[in-house]
Design a protein around this motif. Sequence first.
Motif, PDB file in Angstrom:
ATOM      1  N   LYS A  44      20.221   8.677 -13.290  1.00 29.42           N
ATOM      2  CA  LYS A  44      19.471   9.808 -13.815  1.00 29.42           C
ATOM      3  C   LYS A  44      18.463   9.335 -14.842  1.00 29.42           C
ATOM      4  O   LYS A  44      18.765   8.494 -15.678  1.00 29.42           O
ATOM      5  CB  LYS A  44      20.436  10.803 -14.461  1.00 29.42           C
ATOM      6  CG  LYS A  44      21.307  11.444 -13.412  1.00 29.42           C
ATOM      7  CD  LYS A  44      22.335  12.346 -14.049  1.00 29.42           C
ATOM      8  CE  LYS A  44      23.164  12.959 -12.940  1.00 29.42           C
ATOM      9  NZ  LYS A  44      24.534  13.207 -13.367  1.00 29.42           N
ATOM     10  N   LYS A  45      17.278   9.900 -14.771  1.00 21.91           N
ATOM     11  CA  LYS A  45      16.259   9.540 -15.750  1.00 21.91           C
ATOM     12  C   LYS A  45      16.094  10.695 -16.730  1.00 21.91           C
ATOM     13  O   LYS A  45      16.855  11.634 -16.735  1.00 21.91           O
ATOM     14  CB  LYS A  45      14.943   9.254 -15.045  1.00 21.91           C
ATOM     15  CG  LYS A  45      15.015   8.006 -14.207  1.00 21.91           C
ATOM     16  CD  LYS A  45      13.662   7.737 -13.588  1.00 21.91           C
ATOM     17  CE  LYS A  45      13.809   6.677 -12.509  1.00 21.91           C
ATOM     18  NZ  LYS A  45      12.845   6.867 -11.449  1.00 21.91           N
ATOM     19  N   GLY A  46      15.056  10.645 -17.537  1.00 27.93           N
ATOM     20  CA  GLY A  46      14.772  11.782 -18.391  1.00 27.93           C
ATOM     21  C   GLY A  46      15.341  11.606 -19.782  1.00 27.93           C
ATOM     22  O   GLY A  46      16.273  10.863 -19.998  1.00 27.93           O
ATOM     23  N   LYS A  47      14.731  12.291 -20.728  1.00 30.03           N
ATOM     24  CA  LYS A  47      15.162  12.145 -22.114  1.00 30.03           C
ATOM     25  C   LYS A  47      16.069  13.285 -22.528  1.00 30.03           C
ATOM     26  O   LYS A  47      16.539  13.332 -23.651  1.00 30.03           O
ATOM     27  CB  LYS A  47      13.934  12.104 -23.033  1.00 30.03           C
ATOM     28  CG  LYS A  47      13.076  10.864 -22.836  1.00 30.03           C
ATOM     29  CD  LYS A  47      12.000  10.808 -23.912  1.00 30.03           C
ATOM     30  CE  LYS A  47      10.634  10.595 -23.285  1.00 30.03           C
ATOM     31  NZ  LYS A  47       9.534  11.137 -24.068  1.00 30.03           N
ATOM     32  N   HIS A  48      16.283  14.221 -21.651  1.00 27.24           N
ATOM     33  CA  HIS A  48      17.188  15.340 -21.941  1.00 27.24           C
ATOM     34  C   HIS A  48      16.829  16.073 -23.221  1.00 27.24           C
ATOM     35  O   HIS A  48      17.701  16.384 -24.026  1.00 27.24           O
ATOM     36  CB  HIS A  48      18.643  14.876 -22.047  1.00 27.24           C
ATOM     37  CG  HIS A  48      19.128  14.184 -20.828  1.00 27.24           C
ATOM     38  ND1 HIS A  48      19.718  14.852 -19.780  1.00 27.24           N
ATOM     39  CD2 HIS A  48      19.094  12.877 -20.471  1.00 27.24           C
ATOM     40  CE1 HIS A  48      20.031  13.973 -18.834  1.00 27.24           C
ATOM     41  NE2 HIS A  48      19.655  12.783 -19.226  1.00 27.24           N
TER      42      HIS A  48
END
Lengths: 268, 400
Positions: free
Chosen positions: A240-244
């Motif tokens: 999973k990518k992304g900085k949330h």
Amino acid sequence: MKIFTCIKQVPGVSEVKIDPKTNTLVRKGIPSITNPMDNNATELALSIKEKHGGEVIALSMGPPQAEEVLRQALAMGADEAYLLTDRAFAGADTLATSHTLGLAIKKILKDSGDEKKYLVICGTQAIDGDTAQVGPELAEELGLPQITYVQKCELKGDKIITERVFRSEETVIIESKLPALISVLKEVNDPRFPTMTGIVNAHEEMEVKYLNANDLKAGKENIGLTGSKTEVFKIFIPEKKGKHVVLEGSVEEMVQQLCNNLKEDKLL
Amino acid sequence: MSITVDSELCSGCGACVASCPYGGIEVIDDKACITEDCNLCGACVEACTMDAIIWTKEEVGIEKVDLSQYKGVWVIAEHYKGNIHKVAYQLLGKGRELADTLHVSLTLVILGDAFDDQLEELSMYGADEIIYVKSKILKNYYSDLYTKTLTELITENKPEIVLIGATATGRDFAPRVAKRLNAGLTADCTGLEIDPKTNNLFQTRPTFGGNIMATIRTPNSRPQMATVRPGTFKKPEAKKRKVNIRQIDYDYSEKDSVTKIVKVINREKSKVNLEDAEIIVAGGRGVGKKENFKIIEELAEAIGAEIGGSRVTVELNWIPQDQQVGQTGKTVTPKLYIACGISGAIQHLVGMENSDIIVAINKDPSAPIFNVAHYGIVGDLHKVIPALIENIKKVKSAED
Ligand SMILES: Cc1cc2nc3c(=O)[nH]c(=O)nc-3n(C[C@H](O)[C@H](O)[C@H](O)COP(=O)(O)OP(=O)(O)OC[C@H]3O[C@@H](n4cnc5c(N)ncnc54)[C@H](O)[C@@H]3O)c2cc1C
Ligand SMILES: Cc1cc2nc3c(=O)[nH]c(=O)nc-3n(C[C@H](O)[C@H](O)[C@H](O)COP(=O)(O)OP(=O)(O)OC[C@H]3O[C@@H](n4cnc5c(N)ncnc54)[C@H](O)[C@@H]3O)c2cc1C
């Protein structure tokens, strides 16, 4: 005229779920199905036969349980079905798969008195391996002209006339003399559902013939894992990518924060 | 040829079970067992940390190829209406990286009829050499002529890596060339890397509808061929460089092709070009109904974006097919992707997750789209988007 359809048994991938705890594939209870586009291939073969005569021959390479997808093709109306099955075929990449399918087609043609006019129909791609390579490689194996991405197809005399999709704004009408190989898109037709009698017939009256490596006189160096040039080195679940960054506050506050962030990122 | 488990070494950890795409291995009574469904792909062998899985390959007199004869990285360009497809530029960027790692040269190959004027421009994207096969008839695409020409060129020049765009054209000739050369071909790669130990090309690609990634290698034969989806890699900056140009004239005529192009049908050209867009606003089922798509359009207008959508919105006829993003639609890599009312199914994510910045607006805080989003807003898009449009307008007018 013989019309071959190539059918692959695949796991119903749209139902494949990832177990969030172990980050692995949940395969329990996922049914095996006929690769969807291969039903379009069989439908096209049947409709050509209904108009022009001929015999529809369904082929599949796979483990013994792949017999079921061939029974389905018989239930739709195919005249004959062959399952190419042998431990020696396992682990095949597209090069080895197309070689094995090609040997079977050559053998069937030879055994029936070397018919010169025939058509091979594949799906454009399978939903699991998803390479779209077997069609063109099989055409090369058989030395046939190929037309891929076919969304319309018609037989006229000893020619097939097809509509091939190139890009969203362009299609091309291409014709070829038979013998030839085409690979079809799902747009080519709506596959029929087997009738009750068709299903009963396919399971009780008709035979799925088995061919192994010996029957095909296949050289070990060209089939299965040994005949494959590509090797699966590693399989993993995409990370999973992304900085949330989930923004908080009222709608107005969240939107303002977002605009500030986008401005910082020079996107506004 | 077989896969067996050494039960002395096996710890029953189950790593192999997790790695198998076929359900071909199970842990029974704390030991791994191979089942009927095993496809001998060998994924479990790599996954096992105990070296307990043994993969025996029979050596059946396959002639060993001298791999060192093969040198250099090739990119095959395709074109349409006189323009080189943009995936060729993207492949040159990646190809340069691979060639530098291997200390070899990078070659661009074009088959066409009127690229003489474009060669200078084309030399700016990293190639050391351009091979320009010129023939009138190659203005159009012919499966068999491409196959014949490329097979001859590759046999003669022996590149170790050949990269091709995974377009409807590339996916037509690449397998045919690979088969004629008896070479391995990996489809639809999203990652290419040189293995520092062996100098083999690691080719990573999505399979099983994007649910699993597989890294493929072609260790014992050359060339290593791969197709790559448009939008996977970035086009490099243009830079002047010295390039060696080799023109080869071919005297093909229409009779040399076994298939005949009867007619080319141009459909209405889509106004939207998602693959080149810098900003995309995309809507999903959460938009509610066709009329509601207007607020997506308004947001796009305010921020200067193109419009995309999930497959559901295409199926419901809210937007045309060529605006679909995802596995069976476009792969996009804009600077900013705003997903509105899109759940984030894996088939959608594979088409947009390489965007620089992803914004998600969704009322369900557990929607998987938030796993890839850089900024997430949990809320009703019918309230959030109008507020967002207001704010963007404010920011923009403050700049003026
Ligand atoms: C994770 C993973 C990744 C892989 N990646 C690659 C790769 O990059 N390159 C490669 O060469 N191989 C690859 N393989 C192997 C490949 O999946 C198999 O060779 C498979 O048998 C055929 O490929 P496909 O599913 O891609 O079929 P496609 O080429 O997508 O299928 C097109 C059509 O060919 C026909 N067809 C395909 N297989 C059969 C069959 N067994 N019997 C009858 N008809 C058939 C059907 O009509 C089908 O619609 C991979 C396998 C795995 C498990
Ligand atoms: C082989 C295969 C290929 C596929 N290819 C693609 C592809 O290329 N592209 C693609 O997109 N899909 C593809 N799909 C389909 C994919 O699996 C999903 O079904 C699809 O992406 C879901 O679309 P969606 O997110 O719009 O809808 P949904 O999954 O129904 O999600 C709607 C979302 O909107 C949210 N929502 C509802 N109302 C509001 C509101 N008022 N405000 C804010 N949020 C709201 C909900 O919380 C939900 O998360 C493919 C499927 C298969 C099997």
